[in-house]
Write a protein that holds these residues in place. Structure first.
Motif, PDB file in Angstrom:
ATOM      1  N   SER A  32       0.834  -1.196   0.000  1.00 59.59           N
ATOM      2  CA  SER A  32       0.000   0.000   0.000  1.00 59.59           C
ATOM      3  C   SER A  32       0.872   1.250   0.000  1.00 59.59           C
ATOM      4  O   SER A  32       1.951   1.258   0.589  1.00 59.59           O
ATOM      5  CB  SER A  32      -0.944  -0.006   1.209  1.00 59.59           C
ATOM      6  N   PHE A  34       0.850   5.751  -0.115  1.00 55.69           N
ATOM      7  CA  PHE A  34       0.105   6.897   0.378  1.00 55.69           C
ATOM      8  C   PHE A  34       0.685   8.171  -0.217  1.00 55.69           C
ATOM      9  O   PHE A  34       1.896   8.288  -0.407  1.00 55.69           O
ATOM     10  CB  PHE A  34       0.222   6.968   1.908  1.00 55.69           C
ATOM     11  N   TYR A  36       0.760  12.199   0.756  1.00 55.75           N
ATOM     12  CA  TYR A  36       0.494  13.230   1.743  1.00 55.75           C
ATOM     13  C   TYR A  36       0.848  14.587   1.134  1.00 55.75           C
ATOM     14  O   TYR A  36       1.774  14.721   0.344  1.00 55.75           O
ATOM     15  CB  TYR A  36       1.354  13.022   3.000  1.00 55.75           C
ATOM     16  N   LEU A  46      -3.036  13.468   4.877  1.00 50.34           N
ATOM     17  CA  LEU A  46      -3.267  12.403   3.906  1.00 50.34           C
ATOM     18  C   LEU A  46      -4.209  12.867   2.798  1.00 50.34           C
ATOM     19  O   LEU A  46      -5.278  13.420   3.059  1.00 50.34           O
ATOM     20  CB  LEU A  46      -3.858  11.184   4.612  1.00 50.34           C
ATOM     21  N   PHE A  49      -4.735   6.974  -0.547  1.00 50.06           N
ATOM     22  CA  PHE A  49      -3.866   5.807  -0.583  1.00 50.06           C
ATOM     23  C   PHE A  49      -4.332   4.872  -1.689  1.00 50.06           C
ATOM     24  O   PHE A  49      -5.479   4.947  -2.152  1.00 50.06           O
ATOM     25  CB  PHE A  49      -3.819   5.093   0.767  1.00 50.06           C
ATOM     26  N   TYR A  51      -3.697   0.598  -3.080  1.00 42.70           N
ATOM     27  CA  TYR A  51      -3.068  -0.689  -2.834  1.00 42.70           C
ATOM     28  C   TYR A  51      -3.289  -1.671  -3.979  1.00 42.70           C
ATOM     29  O   TYR A  51      -2.768  -2.776  -3.947  1.00 42.70           O
ATOM     30  CB  TYR A  51      -3.535  -1.297  -1.517  1.00 42.70           C
ATOM     31  N   LEU A  88       4.376  14.285  -0.450  1.00 46.54           N
ATOM     32  CA  LEU A  88       5.175  13.180   0.064  1.00 46.54           C
ATOM     33  C   LEU A  88       4.554  11.852  -0.335  1.00 46.54           C
ATOM     34  O   LEU A  88       3.367  11.622  -0.111  1.00 46.54           O
ATOM     35  CB  LEU A  88       5.250  13.256   1.592  1.00 46.54           C
ATOM     36  N   MET A  92       4.259   1.380   2.679  1.00 52.11           N
ATOM     37  CA  MET A  92       4.241   0.717   3.970  1.00 52.11           C
ATOM     38  C   MET A  92       5.399  -0.269   4.062  1.00 52.11           C
ATOM     39  O   MET A  92       5.552  -1.134   3.209  1.00 52.11           O
ATOM     40  CB  MET A  92       2.927  -0.007   4.217  1.00 52.11           C
ATOM     41  N   GLY A  95       7.833  -4.907   7.165  1.00 52.31           N
ATOM     42  CA  GLY A  95       8.466  -5.463   8.356  1.00 52.31           C
ATOM     43  C   GLY A  95       8.054  -4.712   9.605  1.00 52.31           C
ATOM     44  O   GLY A  95       7.741  -5.307  10.635  1.00 52.31           O
ATOM     45  N   ARG A  96       8.026  -3.406   9.530  1.00 53.02           N
ATOM     46  CA  ARG A  96       7.737  -2.584  10.699  1.00 53.02           C
ATOM     47  C   ARG A  96       6.275  -2.178  10.781  1.00 53.02           C
ATOM     48  O   ARG A  96       5.829  -1.679  11.811  1.00 53.02           O
ATOM     49  CB  ARG A  96       8.583  -1.310  10.646  1.00 53.02           C
ATOM     50  N   ARG A  97       5.508  -2.347   9.715  1.00 51.95           N
ATOM     51  CA  ARG A  97       4.135  -1.838   9.684  1.00 51.95           C
ATOM     52  C   ARG A  97       4.130  -0.350  10.024  1.00 51.95           C
ATOM     53  O   ARG A  97       3.365   0.121  10.863  1.00 51.95           O
ATOM     54  CB  ARG A  97       3.220  -2.641  10.602  1.00 51.95           C
ATOM     55  N   ALA A  98       5.042   0.338   9.389  1.00 51.20           N
ATOM     56  CA  ALA A  98       5.114   1.799   9.508  1.00 51.20           C
ATOM     57  C   ALA A  98       5.389   2.329   8.102  1.00 51.20           C
ATOM     58  O   ALA A  98       5.731   1.572   7.201  1.00 51.20           O
ATOM     59  CB  ALA A  98       6.219   2.209  10.462  1.00 51.20           C
ATOM     60  N   LEU A  99       5.225   3.630   7.915  1.00 49.87           N
ATOM     61  CA  LEU A  99       5.403   4.216   6.599  1.00 49.87           C
ATOM     62  C   LEU A  99       6.838   4.656   6.383  1.00 49.87           C
ATOM     63  O   LEU A  99       7.468   5.237   7.273  1.00 49.87           O
ATOM     64  CB  LEU A  99       4.466   5.418   6.430  1.00 49.87           C
ATOM     65  N   THR A 100       7.357   4.362   5.194  1.00 46.86           N
ATOM     66  CA  THR A 100       8.642   4.883   4.735  1.00 46.86           C
ATOM     67  C   THR A 100       8.351   5.981   3.725  1.00 46.86           C
ATOM     68  O   THR A 100       7.648   5.738   2.735  1.00 46.86           O
ATOM     69  CB  THR A 100       9.481   3.772   4.080  1.00 46.86           C
ATOM     70  N   PHE A 101       8.884   7.171   3.976  1.00 47.16           N
ATOM     71  CA  PHE A 101       8.569   8.338   3.160  1.00 47.16           C
ATOM     72  C   PHE A 101       9.679   8.654   2.173  1.00 47.16           C
ATOM     73  O   PHE A 101      10.872   8.470   2.466  1.00 47.16           O
ATOM     74  CB  PHE A 101       8.358   9.563   4.055  1.00 47.16           C
TER      75      PHE A 101
END
Lengths: 111, 113
Positions: A32, A34, A36, A46, A49, A51, A88, A92, A95-101
């Motif tokens: 997925s 995103f 911003y 936001l 998004f 996916y 931006l 996703m 591995g971390r379930r966080a966003l890489t920007f």
């Protein structure tokens, strides 16, 4: 290192034109993505998004995803001076379930 | 309904001083994040908390510690500030799901002299 790459710009378009913002990513596992928008001195907000491969439309905004090419884009139709901001792209990190920007693309819409 | 609230908004520290950045969300979200934003670098993940009681390192954790105090609150601590930690810090939260739709606080602008 999982990366999201964007051209820093500035991208300058005349009012009423279509602005095209692009982003590539290295993590093939990302599902997925995103977009911003960040006005100067403000926090990211936001826009939308996506996916699934293909296009997703929301008002004047269309997000496009091509997983085979690892490419994401955002089209802004009928650009307005109020669209002038930094955009931006984020993917996703599975591995971390966080966003890489990405570092963002500055858009300037000329009246 | 305030969303994600960060305090303070601005802070100047001397090298070696310590401080804690506070973050609270009222959206009943499970996951919370701390990012820093430097010119030309985008947002980089410092630490995150996937759920209450858990914390994990992100991309740039050195020099920071975090505490997930409860489901609402997630604090970031600088034990001994360095000029390299001059940045804008953003807290974010999301409802944990397979799509991490993150909502950001208004940011803390920190200068270390």
């Amino acid at each position: 290192q999982k990366e999201v790459e964007q051209n820093s710009g500035p991208l300058s378009v005349p009012e009423g034109a279509i602005a095209s913002l692009n982003c590539t990513y290295s993590d093939r596992g990302s599902q997925s993505f995103f977009w911003y928008r960040q006005y100067s001195g403000k926090s990211p907000e936001l826009i939308m998004f996506i996916y699934s491969n293909g296009d997703k439309e929301d008002g004047r905004f269309t997000a496009q995803l091509n997983k085979a090419s690892q490419y994401v884009s955002l089209l802004i139709r009928d650009s307005q001076p109020s669209d002038s901001a930094t955009y931006l792209c984020a993917g996703m990190d599975t591995g971390r379930r966080a966003l890489t920007f990405g570092s963002g693309t500055r858009l300037q819409v000329q009246p | 309904n305030a969303g994600v609230t960060q305090t303070p908004k601005f802070q100047v520290l001397k090298t070696g001083q310590s401080m804690t950045l506070q973050c609270a969300q009222d959206m009943n979200h499970n996951s919370m994040y701390w990012y820093r934003q430097d010119p030309g670098m985008g947002l980089r993940l410092i630490y995150y908390s996937a759920s209450e009681g858990t914390t994990d390192k992100g991309e740039v954790p050195n020099g920071y510690n975090v505490s997930r105090l409860n489901k609402r609150e997630f604090s970031l601590r600088l034990e001994s500030a360095a000029p390299s930690q001059t940045s804008v810090y953003f807290c974010a939260s999301s409802e944990q799901s397979w799509i991490v739709e993150a909502f950001f606080g208004q940011g803390t602008r920190l200068t270390v002299v």
